[in-house]
Design a protein around this motif. Sequence first.
Motif, PDB file in Angstrom:
ATOM      1  N   LEU A 212      11.527 -41.308 -45.587  1.00 54.85           N
ATOM      2  CA  LEU A 212      10.284 -40.881 -44.954  1.00 54.85           C
ATOM      3  C   LEU A 212      10.561 -40.334 -43.557  1.00 54.85           C
ATOM      4  O   LEU A 212       9.963 -39.342 -43.124  1.00 54.85           O
ATOM      5  CB  LEU A 212       9.298 -42.041 -44.900  1.00 54.85           C
ATOM      6  N   GLY A 213      11.483 -40.970 -42.840  1.00 55.35           N
ATOM      7  CA  GLY A 213      11.808 -40.544 -41.487  1.00 55.35           C
ATOM      8  C   GLY A 213      12.340 -39.132 -41.388  1.00 55.35           C
ATOM      9  O   GLY A 213      12.157 -38.463 -40.362  1.00 55.35           O
ATOM     10  N   HIS A 214      12.991 -38.652 -42.425  1.00 55.89           N
ATOM     11  CA  HIS A 214      13.479 -37.273 -42.406  1.00 55.89           C
ATOM     12  C   HIS A 214      12.334 -36.289 -42.238  1.00 55.89           C
ATOM     13  O   HIS A 214      12.543 -35.156 -41.783  1.00 55.89           O
ATOM     14  CB  HIS A 214      14.263 -36.972 -43.688  1.00 55.89           C
ATOM     15  N   TYR A 215      11.135 -36.692 -42.624  1.00 56.84           N
ATOM     16  CA  TYR A 215       9.942 -35.871 -42.421  1.00 56.84           C
ATOM     17  C   TYR A 215       9.169 -36.312 -41.177  1.00 56.84           C
ATOM     18  O   TYR A 215       8.845 -35.503 -40.308  1.00 56.84           O
ATOM     19  CB  TYR A 215       9.040 -35.955 -43.654  1.00 56.84           C
ATOM     20  N   SER A 216       8.878 -37.614 -41.084  1.00 50.04           N
ATOM     21  CA  SER A 216       7.951 -38.084 -40.058  1.00 50.04           C
ATOM     22  C   SER A 216       8.469 -37.921 -38.640  1.00 50.04           C
ATOM     23  O   SER A 216       7.696 -37.633 -37.719  1.00 50.04           O
ATOM     24  CB  SER A 216       7.606 -39.559 -40.310  1.00 50.04           C
ATOM     25  N   LEU A 217       9.766 -38.088 -38.424  1.00 50.72           N
ATOM     26  CA  LEU A 217      10.293 -38.043 -37.069  1.00 50.72           C
ATOM     27  C   LEU A 217      10.289 -36.632 -36.503  1.00 50.72           C
ATOM     28  O   LEU A 217      10.023 -36.435 -35.313  1.00 50.72           O
ATOM     29  CB  LEU A 217      11.714 -38.613 -37.034  1.00 50.72           C
ATOM     30  N   PHE A 218      10.549 -35.646 -37.332  1.00 48.65           N
ATOM     31  CA  PHE A 218      10.771 -34.294 -36.835  1.00 48.65           C
ATOM     32  C   PHE A 218       9.606 -33.342 -37.083  1.00 48.65           C
ATOM     33  O   PHE A 218       9.469 -32.346 -36.380  1.00 48.65           O
ATOM     34  CB  PHE A 218      12.046 -33.723 -37.459  1.00 48.65           C
TER      35      PHE A 218
END
Length: 529
Positions: A420-426
Amino acid sequence: MNSCIRKFSYVLLVTMHASGMALAQKPKPKPLLINLDPQQKAQAIDNFGAAGCWYAEGIGKHWPAEKREKIAELLFSREKDAQGNPKGIGLSAWRFNIGGGTTEQGDSSGIGDVNRRVEGFLQNDGTYNWNKQQGQTWFLQQAKQFGVENLIAFANTPPVQFTQNKLGFKTVKDYKANLRPDKYEAYTDFLAKVLQHYQDQGLQFKYISPVNEPQWDWTGKFGEAKQEGSPWQNPEIARVINALNNSLNQHKLTTQIILPEAAKLTYLYAEKSGASRQVQQFFGKNSALNLSRLSHVPKLVVGHSYFTDEGDSAIVAVRQQVADTAAHYGVGFWQSEYSMLANGYREGTRGRRSAMDCGLFLAKIIHQDLTVANASAWQFWNAFEPGKPDFDTRYYLIALQPNRNHTNGEFFQTKNLWALGHYSLFIRPGMHRLLIKRNDNLSPVAAAQRVMVSAYTGEKNKLVVVAINYEAEAKALQLAIKNYPKGATYQRYVTTAAPDENMKLYPTGKIKEQISLPPRSITTLVINY
């Protein structure tokens, strides 16, 4: 003898030379070429988020500060460590459950698991106790401190004081709302007062969802019910939305109402029930239930991706229907709840699925929801639950191993968290997805078992590309970006099955160079020029 040896050696050398020549002349596989034009924009992105049910209460209220603060950092932080690796996944939305008061009922609530009972602010004498839900409120405060842009409130049931059976779930399987017919205004005034209270505390909810998965019956045997919940039929949903719109106006709140939190995406455009074809029902020009004129209702439909994740062809077909229907009626689409409830994530295999298998499947569902269904928001259920971090991590981002009373415990990151972080962070609120072209011309179905790529823009001179390599061998990626200078560079963050590779920062590279995608991996490229 010597002559034979020399002859054999000569033949062997010739053979080896010819073989080497053949190997040398064999063309290398062409990289996957992705053509990008920063002006070719698709939907705007509103947020990426998660919910804290059911365990935010115990963690936020009882767990030692060091542990709960680390959990909050993993979910909300946008900072990097000394090596440049992300400390967290930088969620831009956090979902808060407004409880129905089943905790106060204890065993009389009929809900077997004490952790699935939720405190309520409303008391039996009609007054409010704002000391309730302290653990969940702690996470709201943390979200604000970390800069989470969207706080979202939702309710699974009206307060038990307003339900027909005085319980937080149904005991009659009639698929009708558990809310008493004379309590619609009381329910929506309750919601408005909760929103007002938190706004006064500096915690403003941007969105409120008064109905959740209205298609399920939410019945249960007394003492064995799973959680709070209520069905709703479409006319009942329209009535409660109209009442809530009035209540928000009366309290002079700016919170927007999201609906209908469909239990499956197919209920948004099809199915046959009292809560089906909800896009047409709530946004059809000639529908008696049209809600598009209400001041607090955005042109938006919200649904859950549960049970529509088995087989790539079906995954894509359902999401294409969502996109087509939403576009026809002029509304946007959010995916607001998903975890691997059904067995689609097994993809026909037997036995346990590794944490990386789960993370890759999760990334695929996010990708298809964004690129096929045109979701402008994507939210996971659930941020944390009891479980193990290594296999079948289907329900959570963070695996909990709590003590008996849930007052302490251990916690572990999963590959789902970083997927999920690959999308949410950036990919931040306000950015746009870009339309892309692939040189292999693979359809979304065909690409789902190979390499999936999506791209986003918003900030000046910056692009974000997310690539999911579903294959068991490394793949080469080449980007061709219109009007980008040749010297443009990228930062690369990679998640693989390796324990220490969780959105790990790889060496910086130049866009003109081919990019290697490791086997079974997720890669985010942050491109600056």
